[in-house]
Design a protein around this motif. Structure first.
Motif, PDB file in Angstrom:
ATOM      1  N   THR A 213       0.811  -1.216   0.000  1.00 15.78           N
ATOM      2  CA  THR A 213       0.000   0.000   0.000  1.00 15.78           C
ATOM      3  C   THR A 213       0.844   1.265   0.000  1.00 15.78           C
ATOM      4  OG1 THR A 213      -0.189  -0.041   2.414  1.00 15.78           O
ATOM      5  CG2 THR A 213      -1.951  -1.118   1.150  1.00 15.78           C
ATOM      6  N   GLY A 214       2.171   1.104  -0.018  1.00 15.93           N
ATOM      7  CA  GLY A 214       3.060   2.255  -0.097  1.00 15.93           C
ATOM      8  C   GLY A 214       3.135   3.063   1.191  1.00 15.93           C
ATOM      9  N   ARG A 215       2.883   2.399   2.307  1.00 20.51           N
ATOM     10  CA  ARG A 215       2.947   3.090   3.600  1.00 20.51           C
ATOM     11  C   ARG A 215       3.907   2.350   4.521  1.00 20.51           C
ATOM     12  NH1 ARG A 215      -3.342   3.387   4.846  1.00 20.51           N
ATOM     13  NH2 ARG A 215      -3.304   1.476   3.655  1.00 20.51           N
ATOM     14  N   SER A 216       4.287   3.001   5.597  1.00 22.52           N
ATOM     15  CA  SER A 216       5.136   2.336   6.581  1.00 22.52           C
ATOM     16  C   SER A 216       4.263   1.643   7.614  1.00 22.52           C
ATOM     17  CB  SER A 216       6.042   3.357   7.276  1.00 22.52           C
ATOM     18  OG  SER A 216       5.272   4.204   8.124  1.00 22.52           O
ATOM     19  N   LEU A 217       4.844   0.660   8.273  1.00 16.02           N
ATOM     20  CA  LEU A 217       4.122  -0.032   9.328  1.00 16.02           C
ATOM     21  C   LEU A 217       3.791   0.938  10.455  1.00 16.02           C
ATOM     22  CD1 LEU A 217       2.961  -2.694  10.211  1.00 16.02           C
ATOM     23  CD2 LEU A 217       5.204  -3.340  11.088  1.00 16.02           C
ATOM     24  N   SER A 218       4.697   1.835  10.747  1.00 20.34           N
ATOM     25  CA  SER A 218       4.441   2.850  11.784  1.00 20.34           C
ATOM     26  C   SER A 218       3.234   3.707  11.425  1.00 20.34           C
ATOM     27  CB  SER A 218       5.664   3.744  11.976  1.00 20.34           C
ATOM     28  OG  SER A 218       6.723   3.021  12.544  1.00 20.34           O
TER      29      SER A 218
ATOM     30  N   ASN B  21      -2.241   5.340  12.375  1.00 23.16           N
ATOM     31  CA  ASN B  21      -3.590   5.621  11.864  1.00 23.16           C
ATOM     32  C   ASN B  21      -4.639   4.770  12.573  1.00 23.16           C
ATOM     33  OD1 ASN B  21      -2.644   7.539  10.085  1.00 23.16           O
ATOM     34  ND2 ASN B  21      -2.567   6.143   8.355  1.00 23.16           N
ATOM     35  N   TYR B  22      -4.311   3.508  12.822  1.00 26.99           N
ATOM     36  CA  TYR B  22      -5.244   2.620  13.515  1.00 26.99           C
ATOM     37  C   TYR B  22      -5.503   3.122  14.930  1.00 26.99           C
ATOM     38  CZ  TYR B  22      -7.226  -1.486  15.736  1.00 26.99           C
ATOM     39  OH  TYR B  22      -8.037  -2.328  16.438  1.00 26.99           O
ATOM     40  N   LEU B  23      -4.437   3.464  15.648  1.00 30.02           N
ATOM     41  CA  LEU B  23      -4.603   3.961  17.016  1.00 30.02           C
ATOM     42  C   LEU B  23      -5.374   5.280  17.038  1.00 30.02           C
ATOM     43  CD1 LEU B  23      -1.093   3.110  18.512  1.00 30.02           C
ATOM     44  CD2 LEU B  23      -3.259   1.911  18.900  1.00 30.02           C
ATOM     45  N   GLU B  24      -5.146   6.111  16.058  1.00 25.77           N
ATOM     46  CA  GLU B  24      -5.879   7.382  15.963  1.00 25.77           C
ATOM     47  C   GLU B  24      -7.367   7.113  15.762  1.00 25.77           C
ATOM     48  OE1 GLU B  24      -6.499  11.264  16.313  1.00 25.77           O
ATOM     49  OE2 GLU B  24      -4.483  10.421  16.415  1.00 25.77           O
ATOM     50  N   THR B  25      -7.679   6.164  14.892  1.00 18.64           N
ATOM     51  CA  THR B  25      -9.071   5.805  14.644  1.00 18.64           C
ATOM     52  C   THR B  25      -9.740   5.264  15.909  1.00 18.64           C
ATOM     53  OG1 THR B  25      -8.573   5.292  12.340  1.00 18.64           O
ATOM     54  CG2 THR B  25     -10.597   4.377  13.226  1.00 18.64           C
ATOM     55  N   LEU B  26      -9.014   4.428  16.647  1.00 15.63           N
ATOM     56  CA  LEU B  26      -9.565   3.862  17.880  1.00 15.63           C
ATOM     57  C   LEU B  26      -9.893   4.915  18.925  1.00 15.63           C
ATOM     58  CD1 LEU B  26      -7.379   0.709  18.639  1.00 15.63           C
ATOM     59  CD2 LEU B  26      -9.762   0.759  17.959  1.00 15.63           C
ATOM     60  N   THR B  27      -9.085   5.953  18.960  1.00 11.76           N
ATOM     61  CA  THR B  27      -9.223   6.931  20.033  1.00 11.76           C
ATOM     62  C   THR B  27      -9.982   8.186  19.631  1.00 11.76           C
ATOM     63  OG1 THR B  27      -7.039   7.860  19.489  1.00 11.76           O
ATOM     64  CG2 THR B  27      -7.118   6.138  21.163  1.00 11.76           C
ATOM     65  N   GLU B  28     -10.479   8.247  18.407  1.00 10.95           N
ATOM     66  CA  GLU B  28     -11.272   9.404  17.974  1.00 10.95           C
ATOM     67  C   GLU B  28     -12.581   9.451  18.747  1.00 10.95           C
ATOM     68  OE1 GLU B  28     -11.950   8.960  13.799  1.00 10.95           O
ATOM     69  OE2 GLU B  28     -10.093   9.976  13.267  1.00 10.95           O
ATOM     70  N   ASP B  29     -13.021  10.651  19.023  1.00 10.51           N
ATOM     71  CA  ASP B  29     -14.335  10.810  19.640  1.00 10.51           C
ATOM     72  C   ASP B  29     -15.386  10.561  18.574  1.00 10.51           C
ATOM     73  OD1 ASP B  29     -13.352  11.476  22.130  1.00 10.51           O
ATOM     74  OD2 ASP B  29     -13.272  13.617  21.674  1.00 10.51           O
ATOM     75  N   GLN B  30     -16.197   9.564  18.806  1.00 13.68           N
ATOM     76  CA  GLN B  30     -17.257   9.207  17.868  1.00 13.68           C
ATOM     77  C   GLN B  30     -18.608   9.555  18.479  1.00 13.68           C
ATOM     78  OE1 GLN B  30     -16.890   7.852  14.779  1.00 13.68           O
ATOM     79  NE2 GLN B  30     -14.671   7.887  14.986  1.00 13.68           N
TER      80      GLN B  30
END
Length: 79
Positions: A24-29, A34-43
């Motif tokens: 996908t042309g991205r780094s593992l970091s 991005n995953y952690l940001e999604t988990l912690t977003e106020d929904q």
């Protein structure tokens, strides 16, 4: 500010994640951040429709129900 993070993850998961990141042309970091940001977003609280509320609790599964086993069987039969 970035900070180093050490994680303990199964080797096969890391291998697959690195391949995915490469494809996908991205780094593992970046993926993990991005995953952690999604988990912690106020929904906002998700609204459940009245029809779905009415269905809740109407299905009773056996005590020995194995969701993973049933999903695997479903996809094996589907394909």
């Amino acid at each position: 500010m970035t900070t180093k993070l050490t994680l303990t993850v199964e080797a096969d998961v890391i291998k697959k994640a690195k391949l995915y990141a490469k494809h996908t042309g991205r780094s593992l970091s970046e993926l993990i951040e991005n995953y952690l940001e999604t988990l912690t977003e106020d929904q906002p609280a998700m609204q459940i429709s009245p029809k779905l509320k009415k269905l809740a609790g109407s299905v009773t599964l056996p005590a020995d129900f194995d969701e993973k086993k049933e999903l695997r069987a479903y996809f094996e039969n589907k394909h």
